[in-house]
Write a protein that holds these residues in place. Sequence first.
Motif, PDB file in Angstrom:
ATOM      1  N   ALA A  46       0.858  -1.301   0.042  1.00 57.62           N
ATOM      2  CA  ALA A  46      -0.005   0.015   0.073  1.00 57.62           C
ATOM      3  C   ALA A  46       1.036   1.113   0.059  1.00 57.62           C
ATOM      4  CB  ALA A  46      -0.943   0.056   1.343  1.00 57.62           C
ATOM      5  N   THR A  47       1.923   1.035   0.845  1.00 58.26           N
ATOM      6  CA  THR A  47       2.936   2.328   0.908  1.00 58.26           C
ATOM      7  C   THR A  47       4.514   1.859   0.760  1.00 58.26           C
ATOM      8  OG1 THR A  47       3.357   2.548   3.369  1.00 58.26           O
ATOM      9  CG2 THR A  47       1.309   3.742   2.220  1.00 58.26           C
ATOM     10  N   GLU A  48       5.233   2.715   0.480  1.00 58.26           N
ATOM     11  CA  GLU A  48       6.730   2.264   0.366  1.00 58.26           C
ATOM     12  C   GLU A  48       7.123   2.066   1.790  1.00 58.26           C
ATOM     13  OE1 GLU A  48       9.176   4.813  -2.194  1.00 58.26           O
ATOM     14  OE2 GLU A  48      10.855   4.592  -0.834  1.00 58.26           O
ATOM     15  N   GLU A  49       6.506   2.778   2.745  1.00 64.56           N
ATOM     16  CA  GLU A  49       7.205   2.487   4.304  1.00 64.56           C
ATOM     17  C   GLU A  49       6.897   0.913   4.539  1.00 64.56           C
ATOM     18  OE1 GLU A  49       5.585   5.621   3.523  1.00 64.56           O
ATOM     19  OE2 GLU A  49       7.555   5.929   3.318  1.00 64.56           O
ATOM     20  N   GLU A  50       5.727   0.533   3.996  1.00 58.07           N
ATOM     21  CA  GLU A  50       5.446  -0.939   4.379  1.00 58.07           C
ATOM     22  C   GLU A  50       6.311  -2.233   3.755  1.00 58.07           C
ATOM     23  OE1 GLU A  50       1.399  -2.222   3.585  1.00 58.07           O
ATOM     24  OE2 GLU A  50       0.677  -0.067   4.193  1.00 58.07           O
ATOM     25  N   VAL A  51       7.190  -1.590   2.893  1.00 60.97           N
ATOM     26  CA  VAL A  51       8.048  -2.647   2.309  1.00 60.97           C
ATOM     27  C   VAL A  51       9.073  -3.094   3.338  1.00 60.97           C
ATOM     28  CG1 VAL A  51       9.666  -3.078   0.331  1.00 60.97           C
ATOM     29  CG2 VAL A  51       7.826  -1.532   0.122  1.00 60.97           C
ATOM     30  N   PRO A  52       9.243  -4.179   3.757  1.00 56.93           N
ATOM     31  CA  PRO A  52      10.196  -4.657   4.763  1.00 56.93           C
ATOM     32  C   PRO A  52      11.711  -4.404   4.409  1.00 56.93           C
ATOM     33  CG  PRO A  52       8.692  -6.509   4.176  1.00 56.93           C
ATOM     34  CD  PRO A  52       8.434  -5.613   3.005  1.00 56.93           C
ATOM     35  N   ARG A  53      12.271  -3.939   5.272  1.00 56.03           N
ATOM     36  CA  ARG A  53      13.989  -3.206   4.938  1.00 56.03           C
ATOM     37  C   ARG A  53      14.752  -4.568   4.817  1.00 56.03           C
ATOM     38  NH1 ARG A  53      10.521   0.235   3.558  1.00 56.03           N
ATOM     39  NH2 ARG A  53      11.318   2.553   3.424  1.00 56.03           N
ATOM     40  N   GLN A  54      14.290  -5.764   5.344  1.00 51.44           N
ATOM     41  CA  GLN A  54      15.102  -6.815   5.064  1.00 51.44           C
ATOM     42  C   GLN A  54      14.632  -8.109   4.552  1.00 51.44           C
ATOM     43  OE1 GLN A  54      16.924  -6.951   9.429  1.00 51.44           O
ATOM     44  NE2 GLN A  54      18.830  -6.397   8.528  1.00 51.44           N
ATOM     45  N   ALA A  55      15.564  -8.796   4.358  1.00 54.29           N
ATOM     46  CA  ALA A  55      15.086 -10.079   3.445  1.00 54.29           C
ATOM     47  C   ALA A  55      15.873 -11.239   3.759  1.00 54.29           C
ATOM     48  CB  ALA A  55      14.612 -10.069   1.978  1.00 54.29           C
ATOM     49  N   TYR A  56      15.707 -12.485   3.832  1.00 51.83           N
ATOM     50  CA  TYR A  56      16.576 -13.629   3.758  1.00 51.83           C
ATOM     51  C   TYR A  56      16.716 -13.999   2.351  1.00 51.83           C
ATOM     52  CZ  TYR A  56      15.726 -14.016   8.665  1.00 51.83           C
ATOM     53  OH  TYR A  56      15.522 -13.606  10.081  1.00 51.83           O
ATOM     54  N   THR A  57      17.938 -14.381   1.943  1.00 49.08           N
ATOM     55  CA  THR A  57      18.103 -14.767   0.420  1.00 49.08           C
ATOM     56  C   THR A  57      19.119 -16.039   0.335  1.00 49.08           C
ATOM     57  OG1 THR A  57      18.596 -13.903  -1.827  1.00 49.08           O
ATOM     58  CG2 THR A  57      19.891 -12.792  -0.037  1.00 49.08           C
ATOM     59  N   MET A  58      18.845 -16.558  -0.613  1.00 45.19           N
ATOM     60  CA  MET A  58      19.650 -17.802  -1.024  1.00 45.19           C
ATOM     61  C   MET A  58      21.192 -16.988  -1.565  1.00 45.19           C
ATOM     62  SD  MET A  58      19.169 -20.493  -4.195  1.00 45.19           S
ATOM     63  CE  MET A  58      17.572 -21.330  -3.510  1.00 45.19           C
ATOM     64  N   GLY A  59      22.167 -17.518  -1.370  1.00 45.17           N
ATOM     65  CA  GLY A  59      23.225 -16.695  -1.817  1.00 45.17           C
ATOM     66  C   GLY A  59      23.613 -17.008  -3.353  1.00 45.17           C
ATOM     67  N   ILE A  60      24.696 -16.079  -3.844  1.00 44.74           N
ATOM     68  CA  ILE A  60      25.136 -16.332  -5.079  1.00 44.74           C
ATOM     69  C   ILE A  60      25.803 -17.596  -5.168  1.00 44.74           C
ATOM     70  CG2 ILE A  60      27.005 -15.439  -6.978  1.00 44.74           C
ATOM     71  CD1 ILE A  60      25.065 -13.296  -6.605  1.00 44.74           C
ATOM     72  N   LYS A  61      26.505 -18.004  -4.329  1.00 47.88           N
ATOM     73  CA  LYS A  61      27.361 -19.222  -4.385  1.00 47.88           C
ATOM     74  C   LYS A  61      26.422 -20.580  -4.501  1.00 47.88           C
ATOM     75  CE  LYS A  61      30.243 -22.315  -1.656  1.00 47.88           C
ATOM     76  NZ  LYS A  61      30.677 -22.490  -0.186  1.00 47.88           N
ATOM     77  N   THR A  62      25.173 -20.547  -3.858  1.00 54.08           N
ATOM     78  CA  THR A  62      24.334 -21.562  -3.947  1.00 54.08           C
ATOM     79  C   THR A  62      23.491 -21.367  -5.272  1.00 54.08           C
ATOM     80  OG1 THR A  62      23.720 -21.123  -1.476  1.00 54.08           O
ATOM     81  CG2 THR A  62      22.247 -22.579  -2.670  1.00 54.08           C
ATOM     82  N   ILE A  63      23.292 -20.283  -5.701  1.00 57.08           N
ATOM     83  CA  ILE A  63      22.385 -19.982  -7.122  1.00 57.08           C
ATOM     84  C   ILE A  63      23.654 -20.441  -8.186  1.00 57.08           C
ATOM     85  CG2 ILE A  63      21.829 -18.235  -8.746  1.00 57.08           C
ATOM     86  CD1 ILE A  63      20.925 -16.517  -6.488  1.00 57.08           C
ATOM     87  N   MET A  64      24.525 -20.252  -7.926  1.00 56.77           N
ATOM     88  CA  MET A  64      25.642 -21.003  -8.907  1.00 56.77           C
ATOM     89  C   MET A  64      25.929 -22.439  -9.006  1.00 56.77           C
ATOM     90  SD  MET A  64      26.701 -18.474 -10.934  1.00 56.77           S
ATOM     91  CE  MET A  64      28.309 -18.696 -11.712  1.00 56.77           C
TER      92      MET A  64
END
Length: 241
Positions: free
Chosen positions: A170-188
């Motif tokens: 609904a607003t930009e403020e609602e976007v969480p500032r952090q996330a958990y992500t698979m790393g590049i090594k795993t993607i590769m």
Amino acid sequence: MRIYKAKNYDDMSRKAANIISAQIIMKPDCVLGLATGSTPLGAYRHLVEWYEKGDLDFSEVITVNLDEYKGLTRDNPQSYYYFMNENLFGKVNIDKNRTYLPDGTEPDSNTACQKYNEILKAVGAPDLQLLGLGHNGHIGFNEPGESFSTETHCITLSEQTIKANARFFATEEEVPRQAYTMGIKTIMSANKILLIVSGEAKADIVKEAFFGPITPHVPASILQLHPNVFLVADEAALSKC
Ligand code: F6R
């Protein structure tokens, strides 16, 4: 890298869905790495349609998603867990116990990332990893400037990513500032990578990432070193190459 030029978003989506379905048909118990965002929606719609026609069987498929917002519960419509259920898992015969995403509700980043790394190791490298491309060259939520050798980690989203993803909130403020992500090594480590890109707004970054130098400032540029990448992009996204 093999480049498939699609006429438009629909054509890109159909081509991508064809590659994913070929993977499932050739190896019914494959591990699929999946992505969220707007780019894969058309491909997911095709997969659902082909499942409904009886052409695809997801019963043995295992999925691992790239990322999840930190702090969003599974019933939050903006969470990637919710997205995957809405757009794919809830519409096909996949066993939900074989679908994995980082746990956004785990407040301790180390615990969340360690648990996801254990899951990724247990299921093994994805047979096929689907990726979208961020406007700043991110893949998963691996933002510019990060090391290429990461596994799952907690990331602080860049201002550009927050702005790009604000359209889902609904607003930009609602976007969480952090996330958990698979790393590049795993993607590769995936056996094959299917990268899908659509639209003129991504034309500059497509050129930079795949025809420019390999640098952590453009995370997707590392894909130039992967032996098995299929880039399916529409004419608009390839217009500057
Ligand atoms: C989503 C993800 C992101 C997106 C990228 C492009 O799971 O990991 O890297 O693929 O931000 O997003 P869209 O497709 O919305 O342009």
